[in-house]
Design a protein around this motif. Sequence first.
Motif, short mmCIF file in Angstrom:
data_model
loop_
_atom_site.label_atom_id
_atom_site.label_comp_id
_atom_site.label_asym_id
_atom_site.label_seq_id
_atom_site.Cartn_x
_atom_site.Cartn_y
_atom_site.Cartn_z
N GLY A 98 0.78 -1.23 0.00
CA GLY A 98 0.00 0.00 0.00
C GLY A 98 0.81 1.27 0.00
N ILE A 99 2.16 1.18 0.04
CA ILE A 99 3.02 2.38 0.10
C ILE A 99 4.07 2.27 -1.01
CG2 ILE A 99 4.67 3.68 1.50
CD1 ILE A 99 3.25 2.63 3.98
N TRP A 100 4.30 3.43 -1.69
CA TRP A 100 5.33 3.45 -2.72
C TRP A 100 6.72 3.61 -2.08
CZ3 TRP A 100 4.34 1.82 -7.35
CH2 TRP A 100 3.04 1.92 -7.86
N SER A 101 7.64 2.78 -2.50
CA SER A 101 9.00 2.84 -1.99
C SER A 101 9.98 2.87 -3.17
CB SER A 101 9.30 1.62 -1.12
OG SER A 101 10.61 1.66 -0.64
N HIS A 102 10.59 4.03 -3.38
CA HIS A 102 10.44 5.31 -2.70
C HIS A 102 9.20 6.07 -3.22
CE1 HIS A 102 12.40 6.34 -6.53
NE2 HIS A 102 11.84 7.55 -6.39
N LYS A 103 8.85 7.20 -2.55
CA LYS A 103 7.74 8.02 -3.01
C LYS A 103 8.17 8.79 -4.25
CE LYS A 103 4.80 11.89 -1.66
NZ LYS A 103 4.52 12.92 -0.62
N PRO A 104 7.47 8.60 -5.39
CA PRO A 104 7.83 9.34 -6.61
C PRO A 104 7.73 10.85 -6.38
CG PRO A 104 6.38 7.51 -7.13
CD PRO A 104 6.38 7.64 -5.65
N GLN A 105 8.83 11.56 -6.67
CA GLN A 105 8.87 13.02 -6.52
C GLN A 105 9.72 13.61 -7.64
OE1 GLN A 105 9.32 14.87 -2.37
NE2 GLN A 105 10.26 12.87 -2.08
N CYS A 106 9.31 14.79 -8.11
CA CYS A 106 10.11 15.58 -9.04
C CYS A 106 10.50 16.87 -8.33
CB CYS A 106 9.35 15.88 -10.31
SG CYS A 106 9.12 14.44 -11.39
N ILE A 107 11.79 17.13 -8.25
CA ILE A 107 12.29 18.30 -7.53
C ILE A 107 13.04 19.21 -8.49
CG2 ILE A 107 12.47 16.99 -5.39
CD1 ILE A 107 15.47 16.75 -5.84
N GLY A 108 13.32 20.43 -8.05
CA GLY A 108 14.06 21.36 -8.90
C GLY A 108 15.41 20.82 -9.28
N GLU A 109 15.85 21.05 -10.50
CA GLU A 109 17.09 20.46 -10.98
C GLU A 109 18.33 21.00 -10.25
OE1 GLU A 109 17.44 21.27 -15.10
OE2 GLU A 109 17.40 23.46 -14.89
N LYS A 110 18.19 22.10 -9.52
CA LYS A 110 19.31 22.64 -8.76
C LYS A 110 19.30 22.20 -7.29
CE LYS A 110 20.14 26.72 -11.61
NZ LYS A 110 20.32 28.21 -11.62
N SER A 111 18.28 21.41 -6.93
CA SER A 111 18.21 20.90 -5.56
C SER A 111 19.25 19.80 -5.36
CB SER A 111 16.81 20.36 -5.27
OG SER A 111 15.85 21.38 -5.40
N CYS A 112 19.52 19.47 -4.09
CA CYS A 112 20.56 18.47 -3.76
C CYS A 112 19.96 17.26 -3.07
CB CYS A 112 21.62 19.08 -2.84
SG CYS A 112 22.69 20.30 -3.62
N LEU A 113 20.50 16.11 -3.41
CA LEU A 113 20.17 14.89 -2.68
C LEU A 113 21.04 14.82 -1.42
CD1 LEU A 113 19.97 12.39 -5.67
CD2 LEU A 113 18.12 13.68 -4.59
N PRO A 114 20.70 13.99 -0.44
CA PRO A 114 21.49 13.93 0.80
C PRO A 114 22.94 13.55 0.51
CG PRO A 114 19.39 12.83 1.11
CD PRO A 114 19.49 13.12 -0.35
N TYR A 147 17.12 18.57 -0.49
CA TYR A 147 17.39 19.90 0.04
C TYR A 147 17.32 20.93 -1.10
CZ TYR A 147 19.31 17.12 3.86
OH TYR A 147 19.48 16.21 4.87
N LYS A 148 16.71 22.07 -0.82
CA LYS A 148 16.63 23.15 -1.80
C LYS A 148 18.00 23.78 -2.02
CE LYS A 148 11.83 24.49 -0.91
NZ LYS A 148 10.93 25.60 -0.50
N GLU A 149 18.16 24.42 -3.16
CA GLU A 149 19.41 25.14 -3.44
C GLU A 149 19.63 26.21 -2.37
OE1 GLU A 149 21.80 27.18 -7.17
OE2 GLU A 149 19.62 27.42 -7.03
N GLU A 150 20.89 26.42 -2.00
CA GLU A 150 21.32 27.38 -0.99
C GLU A 150 21.13 26.86 0.44
OE1 GLU A 150 22.95 30.22 -1.75
OE2 GLU A 150 22.76 29.61 -3.85
N HIS A 151 20.59 25.63 0.58
CA HIS A 151 20.43 25.09 1.93
C HIS A 151 21.79 24.71 2.50
CE1 HIS A 151 18.19 23.11 5.19
NE2 HIS A 151 19.20 22.25 5.19
#
Length: 358
Positions: A74-90, A106-110
Amino acid sequence: MCMRYLGFVLLLWCPGVLHAQSAAQPCRAPVLKSGFFFPKQETYSNESNLSYACDNGHKPAVQGWWATSTCQNGIWSHKPQCIGEKSCLPPTIPNAKYTEASNGWYKEEHTIRITCDKGYIPKNNAITAKCVNATWVSVPVCEKNVRVCSAPSEIPHAVIINQEYKEVFDEDSEVQYECEDGYTVEGGSTKSIWCTAGNWTVGPSCNKTTEPDARRCGSTGSSTSSGSNKGECQITTISNCGRYPSVQNGDVVETHRKSLRYQCNSFYRLVGAEGVVCYSDGKWSEVPTCKAAFCALNTEAHPELAPDGVKHIKDGESMQVRCVDRWRFENHVVARCTDGELTMTRCCNKVQINTNIC
């Protein structure tokens, strides 16, 4: 009617079957902003996969320009998400922790702030990293503190006790070990090693336990049961050997019908077998010796220490000694005696402690 009751009885007897059948839940189609997925359905059965990609200016919240997700009960693993192309993964920063983003990116500049794991310190005191155009810049490094120790090396015929395995031990850590059955600690009962200035002290080894063997009689006129004056001497009662052998800085602590046991005075270590037996030729077996096992620290010979006379430290033990100025320097140092060699930590002032250079 009977069949209905029979089905009800089976459910009562096998509730796990019903639970297993209902445990695997399907998944609803994900809500994916700024992207699209395939196959496009309203529901997906458990363990089924979908693939997705993102619109221009966006990217999946995982590595790659496309991604897959799996329905797991019943849960998507991982949750499908589209983020800004300048954002960073952990980022991956070995031996460090930082606050993880609730949405997984994380958003850009974080800016993140790290904390090094125990036994590690930040290189050049750098503890922050910043997300710039999809890349982490100035990523800090946690390096091993030179004053801590790695896990102690394997000790033949011994096991570490009362201590879980770990890769890093703080300075002044102590670990104890126990010898395998049939083996005893060389030179006494000490079974500990300590972490000092990045290295473990050298502890005694575990040697195979041996009983005193019969020896050959000399040409002293004594004889064995065979009548030969050069035959094999037998162990006999201690009364046949007369006066007990003298051991400097030690004494007899146990007497048995056919053996004596010696023990050294405080600050001395036994060398040789602690048990002594009497042979049929009226001679004692080899007697142990007591070797000095301490270090002497003259505090008045060290200007940074508070004058307090000569301190005697047992081999394998440590002592705290006060520094000359408790406000300018760290309140005390640790002096340790290892195999007759004295080592000490430093008296550090507050600036040195805060900058991790002490």
